[in-house]
Design a protein around this motif. Structure first.
Motif, PDB file in Angstrom:
ATOM      1  N   ALA A 174      41.041  75.666   9.189  1.00 13.18           N
ATOM      2  CA  ALA A 174      42.282  75.133   8.621  1.00 13.18           C
ATOM      3  C   ALA A 174      43.156  74.538   9.720  1.00 13.18           C
ATOM      4  O   ALA A 174      43.747  73.467   9.545  1.00 13.18           O
ATOM      5  N   ALA A 175      43.213  75.209  10.869  1.00 15.02           N
ATOM      6  CA  ALA A 175      44.016  74.680  11.981  1.00 15.02           C
ATOM      7  C   ALA A 175      43.402  73.361  12.464  1.00 15.02           C
ATOM      8  O   ALA A 175      44.121  72.396  12.764  1.00 15.02           O
ATOM      9  N   PHE A 176      42.069  73.311  12.504  1.00 13.23           N
ATOM     10  CA  PHE A 176      41.396  72.096  12.953  1.00 13.23           C
ATOM     11  C   PHE A 176      41.713  70.929  12.000  1.00 13.23           C
ATOM     12  O   PHE A 176      42.004  69.811  12.443  1.00 13.23           O
ATOM     13  N   ILE A 177      41.665  71.204  10.704  1.00 16.91           N
ATOM     14  CA  ILE A 177      41.959  70.155   9.710  1.00 16.91           C
ATOM     15  C   ILE A 177      43.380  69.625   9.930  1.00 16.91           C
ATOM     16  O   ILE A 177      43.634  68.419   9.898  1.00 16.91           O
ATOM     17  N   SER A 178      44.288  70.559  10.184  1.00 16.93           N
ATOM     18  CA  SER A 178      45.664  70.129  10.424  1.00 16.93           C
ATOM     19  C   SER A 178      45.759  69.265  11.686  1.00 16.93           C
ATOM     20  O   SER A 178      46.405  68.211  11.694  1.00 16.93           O
ATOM     21  N   HIS A 179      45.089  69.699  12.756  1.00 17.14           N
ATOM     22  CA  HIS A 179      45.122  68.910  13.995  1.00 17.14           C
ATOM     23  C   HIS A 179      44.516  67.524  13.794  1.00 17.14           C
ATOM     24  O   HIS A 179      44.995  66.533  14.331  1.00 17.14           O
ATOM     25  N   LEU A 180      43.467  67.490  12.980  1.00 14.10           N
ATOM     26  CA  LEU A 180      42.762  66.228  12.760  1.00 14.10           C
ATOM     27  C   LEU A 180      43.606  65.264  11.921  1.00 14.10           C
ATOM     28  O   LEU A 180      43.763  64.093  12.252  1.00 14.10           O
ATOM     29  N   LEU A 181      44.159  65.787  10.822  1.00 14.31           N
ATOM     30  CA  LEU A 181      44.802  64.904   9.846  1.00 14.31           C
ATOM     31  C   LEU A 181      46.299  64.720  10.088  1.00 14.31           C
ATOM     32  O   LEU A 181      46.883  63.733   9.643  1.00 14.31           O
ATOM     33  N   LEU A 182      46.909  65.662  10.764  1.00  9.71           N
ATOM     34  CA  LEU A 182      48.346  65.568  11.023  1.00  9.71           C
ATOM     35  C   LEU A 182      48.567  65.611  12.537  1.00  9.71           C
ATOM     36  O   LEU A 182      48.785  66.676  13.115  1.00  9.71           O
ATOM     37  N   PRO A 183      48.489  64.450  13.184  1.00 17.91           N
ATOM     38  CA  PRO A 183      48.490  64.408  14.654  1.00 17.91           C
ATOM     39  C   PRO A 183      49.689  65.124  15.289  1.00 17.91           C
ATOM     40  O   PRO A 183      49.555  65.675  16.373  1.00 17.91           O
TER      41      PRO A 183
ATOM     42  N   ASN B  92      44.398  83.940  -1.781  1.00 14.44           N
ATOM     43  CA  ASN B  92      43.143  83.807  -2.529  1.00 14.44           C
ATOM     44  C   ASN B  92      42.632  82.379  -2.414  1.00 14.44           C
ATOM     45  O   ASN B  92      43.224  81.559  -1.708  1.00 14.44           O
ATOM     46  N   ALA B  93      41.525  82.120  -3.105  1.00 13.07           N
ATOM     47  CA  ALA B  93      40.894  80.803  -2.959  1.00 13.07           C
ATOM     48  C   ALA B  93      41.846  79.678  -3.358  1.00 13.07           C
ATOM     49  O   ALA B  93      41.792  78.581  -2.797  1.00 13.07           O
ATOM     50  N   ARG B  94      42.734  79.965  -4.319  1.00 16.23           N
ATOM     51  CA  ARG B  94      43.656  78.914  -4.748  1.00 16.23           C
ATOM     52  C   ARG B  94      44.529  78.423  -3.605  1.00 16.23           C
ATOM     53  O   ARG B  94      44.864  77.252  -3.499  1.00 16.23           O
ATOM     54  N   GLN B  95      44.870  79.354  -2.709  1.00 18.27           N
ATOM     55  CA  GLN B  95      45.702  78.976  -1.560  1.00 18.27           C
ATOM     56  C   GLN B  95      44.978  77.984  -0.651  1.00 18.27           C
ATOM     57  O   GLN B  95      45.612  77.153  -0.016  1.00 18.27           O
ATOM     58  N   GLN B  96      43.649  78.118  -0.579  1.00 11.77           N
ATOM     59  CA  GLN B  96      42.893  77.176   0.274  1.00 11.77           C
ATOM     60  C   GLN B  96      42.977  75.764  -0.320  1.00 11.77           C
ATOM     61  O   GLN B  96      43.130  74.783   0.403  1.00 11.77           O
ATOM     62  N   ILE B  97      42.888  75.693  -1.652  1.00  5.77           N
ATOM     63  CA  ILE B  97      42.997  74.392  -2.320  1.00  5.77           C
ATOM     64  C   ILE B  97      44.420  73.868  -2.150  1.00  5.77           C
ATOM     65  O   ILE B  97      44.636  72.693  -1.834  1.00  5.77           O
ATOM     66  N   ASP B  98      45.388  74.756  -2.362  1.00  4.82           N
ATOM     67  CA  ASP B  98      46.794  74.358  -2.197  1.00  4.82           C
ATOM     68  C   ASP B  98      47.038  73.832  -0.791  1.00  4.82           C
ATOM     69  O   ASP B  98      47.814  72.901  -0.585  1.00  4.82           O
ATOM     70  N   TYR B  99      46.377  74.452   0.173  1.00  2.00           N
ATOM     71  CA  TYR B  99      46.542  74.035   1.563  1.00  2.00           C
ATOM     72  C   TYR B  99      46.092  72.583   1.732  1.00  2.00           C
ATOM     73  O   TYR B  99      46.788  71.756   2.335  1.00  2.00           O
ATOM     74  N   LEU B 100      44.926  72.271   1.174  1.00  2.00           N
ATOM     75  CA  LEU B 100      44.420  70.902   1.303  1.00  2.00           C
ATOM     76  C   LEU B 100      45.350  69.917   0.590  1.00  2.00           C
ATOM     77  O   LEU B 100      45.610  68.816   1.081  1.00  2.00           O
ATOM     78  N   LYS B 101      45.874  70.345  -0.563  1.00  2.00           N
ATOM     79  CA  LYS B 101      46.816  69.478  -1.293  1.00  2.00           C
ATOM     80  C   LYS B 101      48.069  69.262  -0.453  1.00  2.00           C
ATOM     81  O   LYS B 101      48.629  68.169  -0.426  1.00  2.00           O
ATOM     82  N   HIS B 102      48.500  70.325   0.209  1.00  6.53           N
ATOM     83  CA  HIS B 102      49.701  70.230   1.041  1.00  6.53           C
ATOM     84  C   HIS B 102      49.468  69.258   2.209  1.00  6.53           C
ATOM     85  O   HIS B 102      50.307  68.411   2.515  1.00  6.53           O
ATOM     86  N   ILE B 103      48.286  69.366   2.834  1.00  8.64           N
ATOM     87  CA  ILE B 103      47.950  68.454   3.927  1.00  8.64           C
ATOM     88  C   ILE B 103      47.975  67.003   3.428  1.00  8.64           C
ATOM     89  O   ILE B 103      48.545  66.108   4.057  1.00  8.64           O
ATOM     90  N   TYR B 104      47.375  66.800   2.250  1.00  7.49           N
ATOM     91  CA  TYR B 104      47.333  65.447   1.688  1.00  7.49           C
ATOM     92  C   TYR B 104      48.757  64.942   1.425  1.00  7.49           C
ATOM     93  O   TYR B 104      49.098  63.806   1.757  1.00  7.49           O
ATOM     94  N   SER B 105      49.578  65.826   0.861  1.00  8.68           N
ATOM     95  CA  SER B 105      50.958  65.435   0.572  1.00  8.68           C
ATOM     96  C   SER B 105      51.704  65.085   1.867  1.00  8.68           C
ATOM     97  O   SER B 105      52.461  64.101   1.922  1.00  8.68           O
ATOM     98  N   LEU B 106      51.468  65.858   2.924  1.00  7.16           N
ATOM     99  CA  LEU B 106      52.128  65.547   4.206  1.00  7.16           C
ATOM    100  C   LEU B 106      51.602  64.237   4.790  1.00  7.16           C
ATOM    101  O   LEU B 106      52.358  63.459   5.377  1.00  7.16           O
ATOM    102  N   MET B 107      50.306  63.994   4.622  1.00  6.96           N
ATOM    103  CA  MET B 107      49.747  62.724   5.118  1.00  6.96           C
ATOM    104  C   MET B 107      50.425  61.555   4.411  1.00  6.96           C
ATOM    105  O   MET B 107      50.718  60.517   5.009  1.00  6.96           O
ATOM    106  N   ARG B 108      50.649  61.745   3.118  1.00  2.49           N
ATOM    107  CA  ARG B 108      51.291  60.682   2.338  1.00  2.49           C
ATOM    108  C   ARG B 108      52.736  60.498   2.797  1.00  2.49           C
ATOM    109  O   ARG B 108      53.191  59.397   3.069  1.00  2.49           O
ATOM    110  N   ARG B 109      53.450  61.616   2.927  1.00  2.00           N
ATOM    111  CA  ARG B 109      54.878  61.514   3.232  1.00  2.00           C
ATOM    112  C   ARG B 109      55.158  61.078   4.667  1.00  2.00           C
ATOM    113  O   ARG B 109      56.229  60.576   4.954  1.00  2.00           O
ATOM    114  N   THR B 110      54.224  61.327   5.586  1.00  2.55           N
ATOM    115  CA  THR B 110      54.499  60.963   6.979  1.00  2.55           C
ATOM    116  C   THR B 110      53.822  59.653   7.402  1.00  2.55           C
ATOM    117  O   THR B 110      53.896  59.269   8.558  1.00  2.55           O
ATOM    118  N   GLY B 111      53.152  59.000   6.461  1.00  5.06           N
ATOM    119  CA  GLY B 111      52.559  57.704   6.793  1.00  5.06           C
ATOM    120  C   GLY B 111      51.155  57.792   7.370  1.00  5.06           C
ATOM    121  O   GLY B 111      50.539  56.773   7.680  1.00  5.06           O
TER     122      GLY B 111
END
Ligand code: GTP
Ligand code: MG
Length: 371
Positions: free
Chosen positions: A140-149, A212-231
């Motif tokens: 999860a930390a790696f995904i954040s580093h990758l997608l949210l510089p 729980n597993a839902r939080q993992q999905i929520d996490y990815l949605k949150h990353i996507y939302s941040l990618m959208r909001r930060t350009g």
């Protein structure tokens, strides 16, 4: 009355943790100067009552929300309900040792805008985690580093234990989902200096985990939302569009060179012409790499475009190298899928192009145009 630090603690069914937590915080901060606000999502086990029972002896209060809107949103509400200059966020279940609070506050005192309780700097860690949970957390930390510089400098952007100056979030549009409020603050807040303070994330002794597993999905949605909001999403789309334009340059130039500029087309080449056709091909490939580079340099990564001829040439070199490796990946994947797995060749090529595009984008964004 103004307190110098507000401790915001989201709770959901944490009754048995409240008293030990408050007592340990009190011992860790013997000079006072703090106030604890529990933001409870209508727990059914009497969490709010457990807080109220302590209100006569300790500076605690509880805000009960009718709907269960989640941990991160509880922190956002808590920020709005307090006015101290410093805010500290932690879990209620004692997995965040209150004894670390003074170190976080000292870091803020010494000039940090955000002080993060970190599991991933020397001295930090997680107690009793299974290999699977470790892998998921690191992943999860790696995904954040990758997608949210902007999170790259921080080893533990997923931590729920941190302190910050209010000005970091004063003008920020916080709209988090799920658990990862720090990620939201790092991406949407304004700050110069973030430091990490090691701590050991200990095992929960009382109450139940809400992870729980839902939080993992929520996490990815949150990353996507941040990618959208930060350009960052637009940046990726620009990169893909420019990649498409490169194909046009590549094919178009080959066509021009072989049809109008005297280079021999490869399709009806006799022995001596093969070199000429391949030279046309090489020129058009390199030209498309250069146009892609220029467009990305001045368009996709304009904000990371350090000045100076040397820096420019360095980026051009990196970009060439990465694209070359991307081409090799494309050849390898196409061969593997078609010859190895028997996939239809054009489908293999399409998959290979997608993989090579991801490679090109992420490595260039990480290395060529370092944030
Ligand atoms: N207000 C509010 N608090 C929540 C909600 N879900 C969890 N919390 C609180 O947020 C903190 C962290 O939740 P945990 O379930 O401990 O999650 P975790 O620490 O990541 O996972 P574990 O290591 O399994 O405990 C705790 O204080 C919870 O009570 C929620 O929906 N609303
Ligand atoms: Mg927990």
């Amino acid at each position: 009355m103004k307190y110098s630090v507000s401790l915001l603690i989201p709770t959901y069914n944490e009754r048995d943790n409240i008293a030990p937590l408050v007592e340990r915080i009190h011992r860790a901060l013997p000079d006072g100067g703090y106030r604890i606000l529990f933001i409870d999502d209508n727990s059914s086990d009497g969490t709010a009552e457990a807080v109220e029972a302590l209100a006569a002896r300790y500076p605690v209060e509880v805000k009960v929300r009718k709907d269960k809107k989640g941990l991160a949103s509880a922190v956002v509400d808590g920020i709005a309900l307090t006015d101290s200059d410093v805010i500290l966020v932690m879990d209620a279940d004692l997995q965040h040792p209150p004894e670390v609070i003074p170190s976080l506050l000292e870091a803020i005192d010494s000039g940090a805008d955000i002080a993060i309780g970190s599991r991933y700097v020397p001295g930090g860690g997680c107690e009793g985690w299974s290999l699977l949970r470790r892998v998921i957390s690191k992943g999860a930390a790696f995904i954040s580093h990758l997608l949210l510089p902007a999170t790259r400098g921080i080893k533990d952007p997923m931590s729920g234990f941190f302190a910050l100056r209010r000005q970091v979030v004063a003008d920020a549009q916080l709209n988090p989902s799920g658990f990862k409020i720090l990620l939201e603050i790092l991406m949407m807040g304004r700050f110069d200096k973030a430091v990490e303070v090691p701590f050991i994330f200990v095992t929960r002794e009382r109450g139940e985990s809400k992870l729980n597993a839902r939080q993992q999905i929520d996490y990815l949605k949150h990353i996507y939302s941040l990618m959208r909001r930060t350009g960052e999403l637009v940046r990726f789309i620009k990169f893909c569009l420019i990649g498409g334009s490169g194909v046009l340059v590549n094919v178009g130039l080959y066509w021009l060179l072989t049809r109008f500029a005297g280079f021999a087309p490869l399709d009806n080449a006799v022995a001596g012409d093969i070199l000429s056709g391949n030279l046309a091909l090489s020129i058009s490939i390199e030209s498309s790499i250069i146009t892609n580079f220029l467009l990305n340099n001045y368009f996709t990564f304009a904000d990371r475009n350090k000045r100076g001829l040397l820096a420019f040439l360095g980026r051009l070199f990196n970009f060439n190298l990465i694209c070359l490796i991307g081409a090799l990946i494309q050849i390898g994947v196409t061969n593997l899928l078609t010859l190895g797995l028997g996939l239809y060749d054009l489908l293999s090529l399409l998959i290979a192009v997608a993989i090579a595009t991801l490679w090109n984008y992420f490595v260039n964004s990480w290395w060529t145009w370092k944030p």
